[in-house]
Design a protein around this motif. Structure first.
Motif, PDB file in Angstrom:
ATOM      1  N   TYR A 108       4.847   0.020   9.288  1.00 58.00           N
ATOM      2  CA  TYR A 108       5.867   0.677   8.761  1.00 58.00           C
ATOM      3  C   TYR A 108       5.631   0.421   7.130  1.00 58.00           C
ATOM      4  O   TYR A 108       5.262  -0.414   6.665  1.00 58.00           O
ATOM      5  CB  TYR A 108       6.961  -0.251   8.880  1.00 58.00           C
ATOM      6  N   THR A 128      -0.724   4.983  13.939  1.00 52.27           N
ATOM      7  CA  THR A 128       0.534   4.278  14.370  1.00 52.27           C
ATOM      8  C   THR A 128       1.647   4.284  13.096  1.00 52.27           C
ATOM      9  O   THR A 128       2.649   3.883  13.478  1.00 52.27           O
ATOM     10  CB  THR A 128       0.185   3.040  14.835  1.00 52.27           C
ATOM     11  N   ARG A 130       4.495   4.447  10.297  1.00 50.28           N
ATOM     12  CA  ARG A 130       5.877   5.292  10.079  1.00 50.28           C
ATOM     13  C   ARG A 130       6.067   5.084   8.634  1.00 50.28           C
ATOM     14  O   ARG A 130       6.299   4.182   8.296  1.00 50.28           O
ATOM     15  CB  ARG A 130       6.923   4.788  11.066  1.00 50.28           C
ATOM     16  N   ASP A 167      15.175   9.593   8.016  1.00 45.30           N
ATOM     17  CA  ASP A 167      14.365   9.508   9.062  1.00 45.30           C
ATOM     18  C   ASP A 167      12.909   9.195   8.707  1.00 45.30           C
ATOM     19  O   ASP A 167      12.325   9.933   7.753  1.00 45.30           O
ATOM     20  CB  ASP A 167      14.319  10.975   9.859  1.00 45.30           C
ATOM     21  N   PRO A 168      11.937   8.352   9.460  1.00 43.74           N
ATOM     22  CA  PRO A 168      10.699   8.035   9.243  1.00 43.74           C
ATOM     23  C   PRO A 168       9.902   9.324   9.833  1.00 43.74           C
ATOM     24  O   PRO A 168      10.304   9.889  10.711  1.00 43.74           O
ATOM     25  CB  PRO A 168      10.338   6.721   9.752  1.00 43.74           C
ATOM     26  N   ILE A 169       8.847   9.508   9.217  1.00 41.40           N
ATOM     27  CA  ILE A 169       7.757  10.343   9.964  1.00 41.40           C
ATOM     28  C   ILE A 169       6.497   9.822  10.265  1.00 41.40           C
ATOM     29  O   ILE A 169       6.341   8.611   9.860  1.00 41.40           O
ATOM     30  CB  ILE A 169       7.422  11.504   8.865  1.00 41.40           C
ATOM     31  N   SER A 170       5.678  10.491  11.099  1.00 38.87           N
ATOM     32  CA  SER A 170       4.486  10.032  11.422  1.00 38.87           C
ATOM     33  C   SER A 170       3.431  10.050  10.457  1.00 38.87           C
ATOM     34  O   SER A 170       3.406  10.931   9.367  1.00 38.87           O
ATOM     35  CB  SER A 170       3.882  10.629  12.664  1.00 38.87           C
TER      36      SER A 170
END
Ligand code: COA
Length: 261
Positions: A108, A128, A130, A167-170
């Motif tokens: 994160y 992985t 975010r 909103d988080p992104i990859s």
């Protein structure tokens, strides 16, 4: 090296690997950690043995999950302003450092975590990871530079979408929009980030410092003034022993051995 609260520092040649370590809080930034980061980067600037810094988070879940929400929750306006100024000053110290700083984003990178990563010069993210600015979900405004560095890195429209939705992104989405430079498998993140740092450190140390300074200062000026600044940096680099060595090595078809003078 000196001890810094919630930070672990290891050396790999000229590369300092700094791990932010509050794993029970997903490495969220509290006041002690912000102050320790400020001191670490001040010392790194003065320390000739440190030629580049890699910043990462402890554990395999999180780089930094933001500013410590517990600390933020009770702020008055004046306390909030002081906290924002404190974080911004620390991040500005990273951004203005004349040695490359690379974020190795191992999970994160949210709120202050993404703001920290954006103040670094380059970013490598684990597949992985975010990344996001979730502050508006908490009813607050990003205060460690997110409203300014994000649009400068990815453009106004994409930045506003991330800021306004929260909103988080990859990692892959972040790479596609230029928010991270590279993406690595989690098990290879540190090796690939270190390889990137080593690749940079093969170049002339003074030219690295002058280029970091030209980009950092130039982005804060009108283009005509920034170009004047660039030519001054160029002229300065022409007067170094490094340029003699770099150009001679090219002509003699060998690798340069820079001395940083
Ligand atoms: N500040 C303070 N504590 C935090 C934190 C933060 N920014 N982020 C995570 N933590 C703490 C949690 O409170 C929890 O502590 P607890 O075990 O004492 O309850 C611990 O870290 C683990 O987090 P948890 O939420 O249980 O993990 P999860 O896997 O369910 O969710 C996240 C992970 C990152 C999605 C979630 O923790 C989150 O949304 N964090 C806040 C992100 C944020 O808004 N950052 C901007 C702050 S301005």
């Amino acid at each position: 090296m000196a001890r810094y609260s919630n930070l672990l520092c290891q050396r790999d040649g000229g590369i300092a690997v700094l791990t932010i370590s509050r794993p029970e809080k997903l490495n969220a930034l509290d006041a002690a950690t912000v102050d320790a980061l400020d001191r670490f980067f001040r010392d790194a600037g003065d320390d000739d043995a440190t030629r580049a810094v890699i910043v990462t988070g402890a554990g395999d879940r999180s780089f930094v999950a933001g500013a410590d929400i517990e600390a933020v929750s009770g702020f008055t306006a004046l306390e909030g302003r002081a906290w924002g100024q404190r974080g911004q000053a620390m991040l500005r110290r990273i951004e203005a450092l004349e040695k490359p700083v690379i974020a190795a984003i191992n999970g994160y990178a949210l709120g202050g975590g993404l703001e920290l990563a954006m103040a670094c010069h380059l970013r490598v993210a684990a597949t992985t990871a975010r990344l996001g600015q979730p502050e508006l979900r908490l009813g607050i405004v990003p205060g460690f530079g997110g409203t300014q560095r994000l649009p400068r890195l990815v453009g106004r429209g994409r930045a506003l979408e991330m800021l306004l939705t929260g909103d988080p992104i990859s990692a892959e989405e972040a790479r596609a929009m230029g928010l991270v430079n590279r993406v690595a498998e989690p098990g290879k993140l540190m090796a690939q980030t270190t390889a990137l740092a080593r690749r940079i450190l093969r170049n002339g140390p003074l030219a690295i410092a002058l280029t970091l300074q030209a980009v950092d200062r130039g982005l804060q000026m009108p283009v005509s003034q920034a170009l004047e600044w660039e030519v001054a940096q160029y002229a300065l680099s022409c007067a170094t022993e490094d340029v003699r060595e770099g150009t001679r090595a090219f002509l003699e078809k060998r690798n340069p051995e820079f001395c940083g003078r």
